[in-house]
Write a protein that holds these residues in place. Sequence first.
Motif, PDB file in Angstrom:
ATOM      1  N   ALA A  21       3.903  60.493  -1.838  1.00  0.00           N
ATOM      2  CA  ALA A  21       4.853  61.212  -0.861  1.00  0.00           C
ATOM      3  C   ALA A  21       6.150  60.633  -1.181  1.00  0.00           C
ATOM      4  CB  ALA A  21       4.366  60.764   0.489  1.00  0.00           C
ATOM      5  N   VAL A  22       7.233  61.387  -1.515  1.00  0.00           N
ATOM      6  CA  VAL A  22       8.494  60.927  -1.650  1.00  0.00           C
ATOM      7  C   VAL A  22       9.444  61.529  -0.404  1.00  0.00           C
ATOM      8  CG1 VAL A  22      10.824  61.357  -3.035  1.00  0.00           C
ATOM      9  CG2 VAL A  22       8.347  61.237  -4.504  1.00  0.00           C
ATOM     10  N   VAL A  23      10.042  60.403   0.053  1.00  0.00           N
ATOM     11  CA  VAL A  23      10.711  60.921   1.348  1.00  0.00           C
ATOM     12  C   VAL A  23      12.207  60.776   0.893  1.00  0.00           C
ATOM     13  CG1 VAL A  23      11.484  59.908   3.572  1.00  0.00           C
ATOM     14  CG2 VAL A  23       9.022  59.465   2.775  1.00  0.00           C
ATOM     15  N   GLY A  24      12.961  61.991   1.273  1.00  0.00           N
ATOM     16  CA  GLY A  24      14.250  62.268   0.920  1.00  0.00           C
ATOM     17  C   GLY A  24      14.391  63.243  -0.126  1.00  0.00           C
ATOM     18  N   GLY A  25      14.845  64.270  -0.009  1.00  0.00           N
ATOM     19  CA  GLY A  25      15.321  65.412  -1.046  1.00  0.00           C
ATOM     20  C   GLY A  25      16.539  65.323  -1.481  1.00  0.00           C
ATOM     21  N   GLY A 162      10.477  55.684  -0.838  1.00  0.00           N
ATOM     22  CA  GLY A 162      11.814  56.128  -0.082  1.00  0.00           C
ATOM     23  C   GLY A 162      12.900  56.191  -1.041  1.00  0.00           C
ATOM     24  N   ALA A 163      13.152  57.290  -0.713  1.00  0.00           N
ATOM     25  CA  ALA A 163      14.449  57.941  -1.554  1.00  0.00           C
ATOM     26  C   ALA A 163      15.478  58.579  -0.314  1.00  0.00           C
ATOM     27  CB  ALA A 163      14.325  58.913  -2.456  1.00  0.00           C
ATOM     28  N   VAL A 170      12.012  54.393   5.457  1.00  0.00           N
ATOM     29  CA  VAL A 170      10.832  53.980   4.844  1.00  0.00           C
ATOM     30  C   VAL A 170      11.204  52.426   4.649  1.00  0.00           C
ATOM     31  CG1 VAL A 170       9.813  54.097   2.602  1.00  0.00           C
ATOM     32  CG2 VAL A 170      10.476  56.110   3.721  1.00  0.00           C
ATOM     33  N   ALA A 171      12.378  52.029   4.158  1.00  0.00           N
ATOM     34  CA  ALA A 171      12.560  50.413   3.988  1.00  0.00           C
ATOM     35  C   ALA A 171      12.317  49.722   5.132  1.00  0.00           C
ATOM     36  CB  ALA A 171      13.998  50.498   3.448  1.00  0.00           C
ATOM     37  N   GLN A 172      12.782  50.317   6.328  1.00  0.00           N
ATOM     38  CA  GLN A 172      12.566  49.701   7.634  1.00  0.00           C
ATOM     39  C   GLN A 172      11.009  49.513   8.064  1.00  0.00           C
ATOM     40  OE1 GLN A 172      14.871  51.495  10.944  1.00  0.00           O
ATOM     41  NE2 GLN A 172      13.284  50.661  12.225  1.00  0.00           N
ATOM     42  N   SER A 173      10.241  50.571   7.594  1.00  0.00           N
ATOM     43  CA  SER A 173       8.983  50.547   7.877  1.00  0.00           C
ATOM     44  C   SER A 173       7.967  49.800   7.199  1.00  0.00           C
ATOM     45  CB  SER A 173       8.149  52.119   7.678  1.00  0.00           C
ATOM     46  OG  SER A 173       8.859  53.027   8.720  1.00  0.00           O
ATOM     47  N   ALA A 174       8.654  49.526   5.789  1.00  0.00           N
ATOM     48  CA  ALA A 174       8.012  48.779   5.042  1.00  0.00           C
ATOM     49  C   ALA A 174       8.156  47.141   5.073  1.00  0.00           C
ATOM     50  CB  ALA A 174       7.837  49.338   3.668  1.00  0.00           C
ATOM     51  N   GLY A 175       9.281  46.795   5.789  1.00  0.00           N
ATOM     52  CA  GLY A 175       9.578  45.589   6.041  1.00  0.00           C
ATOM     53  C   GLY A 175      10.500  45.177   5.246  1.00  0.00           C
ATOM     54  N   GLY A 274      -1.806  49.687  -0.261  1.00  0.00           N
ATOM     55  CA  GLY A 274      -1.033  50.647  -0.824  1.00  0.00           C
ATOM     56  C   GLY A 274       0.494  50.070  -1.211  1.00  0.00           C
ATOM     57  N   GLN A 275       0.926  50.837  -2.263  1.00  0.00           N
ATOM     58  CA  GLN A 275       2.451  50.444  -2.582  1.00  0.00           C
ATOM     59  C   GLN A 275       3.384  51.439  -2.171  1.00  0.00           C
ATOM     60  OE1 GLN A 275       1.125  50.433  -6.524  1.00  0.00           O
ATOM     61  NE2 GLN A 275       0.155  48.432  -6.458  1.00  0.00           N
ATOM     62  N   VAL A 276       4.501  50.788  -1.798  1.00  0.00           N
ATOM     63  CA  VAL A 276       5.661  51.403  -1.318  1.00  0.00           C
ATOM     64  C   VAL A 276       6.958  51.064  -2.265  1.00  0.00           C
ATOM     65  CG1 VAL A 276       7.373  51.894   0.617  1.00  0.00           C
ATOM     66  CG2 VAL A 276       4.917  51.194   1.011  1.00  0.00           C
ATOM     67  N   TYR A 277       7.699  52.086  -2.768  1.00  0.00           N
ATOM     68  CA  TYR A 277       8.790  51.827  -3.699  1.00  0.00           C
ATOM     69  C   TYR A 277      10.022  52.536  -3.010  1.00  0.00           C
ATOM     70  CZ  TYR A 277       5.458  51.195  -7.314  1.00  0.00           C
ATOM     71  OH  TYR A 277       4.342  50.676  -8.264  1.00  0.00           O
ATOM     72  N   LEU A 278      11.209  51.811  -3.363  1.00  0.00           N
ATOM     73  CA  LEU A 278      12.571  52.367  -2.952  1.00  0.00           C
ATOM     74  C   LEU A 278      13.337  52.956  -4.374  1.00  0.00           C
ATOM     75  CD1 LEU A 278      13.712  49.796  -0.220  1.00  0.00           C
ATOM     76  CD2 LEU A 278      12.437  51.964   0.277  1.00  0.00           C
TER      77      LEU A 278
END
Length: 399
Positions: A21-25, A162-163, A170-175, A274-278
């Motif tokens: 899931a890419v957040v931000g188009g 998180g884009a 996204v950054a906030q939710s993932a810390g 899971g992994q979260v990326y920015l």
Amino acid sequence: MANLQGANVNRGMNNAEQEVAVVGGSAAGFFTAYLLARASCRVRVLERAEELDPTPRTLIVTSRMRDLLGAAGECSVVNEIRRFELFTDGRAATVRLERPDLIIERASLIRGLALQAQQAGARVELGRRFVSLESNGGGFSLTVEGSRDGSREQLPADTVVGADGAISKVAQSAGWPKQQTVPLIQAIVRLRSECAPDVVRVWFVPEDTPYFYWLIPHSPTHGALGLIGEDGPQTRRCLETFLEKRCFTPLAFQGARIPVYTGWVPAKRQVGTGQVYLVGDAAGQVKVTTVGGIVTGLRGALGVAQAILNDGHSRELRALRRELDLHLLIRRTLHRFQQADYSRLVDLLNDSARRSLSVYSRDEVARVLWHVCVRQPRLLLLGLRGILAKGSLSPRERG
Ligand SMILES: Cc1cc2nc3c(=O)[nH]c(=O)nc-3n(C[C@H](O)[C@H](O)[C@H](O)COP(=O)(O)OP(=O)(O)OC[C@H]3O[C@@H](n4cnc5c(N)ncnc54)[C@H](O)[C@@H]3O)c2cc1C
């Protein structure tokens, strides 16, 4: 054109099994989505706007954008720049560019990248605002809200990118910690007769801003004149005074807050299993010398795609980090410059130093630094003086 060597496994999954899931188009999000969809991942882009109608903005980028995007970026190019003119305190210097810089229209760039991502198989879901994420054992459950009716639903994802810009949810939710930002504002103006359409003008006025003013022509008749500041209302006042003094009438204003790079933001976080990326502005991937974020955001996208496909490894992210750190070093120097330092800087830009600036772009800063200092060592001393003037990051720089 972007190359993803050896795209293969992530946590034992093959690409076709991976739901990303890419957040931000926008620029960084769509480019990441394209690279992952091209490598056969299942990709959905969640964008809060209900229509793909991005705010227009006149931007300047180096020709590196062409190397990264190939044909997909061409629809956004509205002008090419052959020369920079630098002004300070009655002095001037000219730098010719061997490869032209590009003036691009942001809305066209984003639409072009969206189309490319969709053609590669990414699903673009508009009007869906990311709210939060929770680890659910194997991956994530994302809470997403309909922008129109506020209805909420849960979506599954193995990996989240998180884009979603400078103030990333996204950054906030993932810390990740909150980023510092600065205001950037520019006015669309009619060019005066002495302003050639292939020349960018830059003014260093340290009493107004530790950054600079610019005028970038986007057509033979019009351009964007702006500045980066530190305080929003003050920046707007400086711009209005500058426009008035130089007899430019603002036809429209464009502006937003941009992240300030104060050190590398790790692009990946483990949340549960899971992994979260920015990526892009969300990760502060902005050159802090000029506060340009398009090319570095695209490089960040390439790096994050490499990392997702290669079990966390990315050569591009390592190279990007080195580049952004060098920009930070230069910014620390420039942030302490007084008027006399800028005057000396413009005077010291002798022929051979200018040649280095014309051959290498802002996206190859290590080469620029090396060649400029070899050809004009006094510039190195000026820089060292700036670095040593006070501590490393002033409160002003912190914004
Ligand atoms: C006036 C101005 C001039 C600039 N000039 C230049 C320039 O000349 N050169 C240059 O290189 N850079 C320039 N920049 C910086 C550049 O525009 C940015 O670095 C770049 O656009 C960042 O792209 P991005 O894709 O990372 O983020 P953004 O373009 O900020 O996109 C973030 C996207 O995420 C979406 N989003 C946010 N929150 C959510 C959510 N909760 N759920 C779903 N979607 C969400 C937003 O709607 C948006 O579409 C300028 C910036 C401004 C404001």
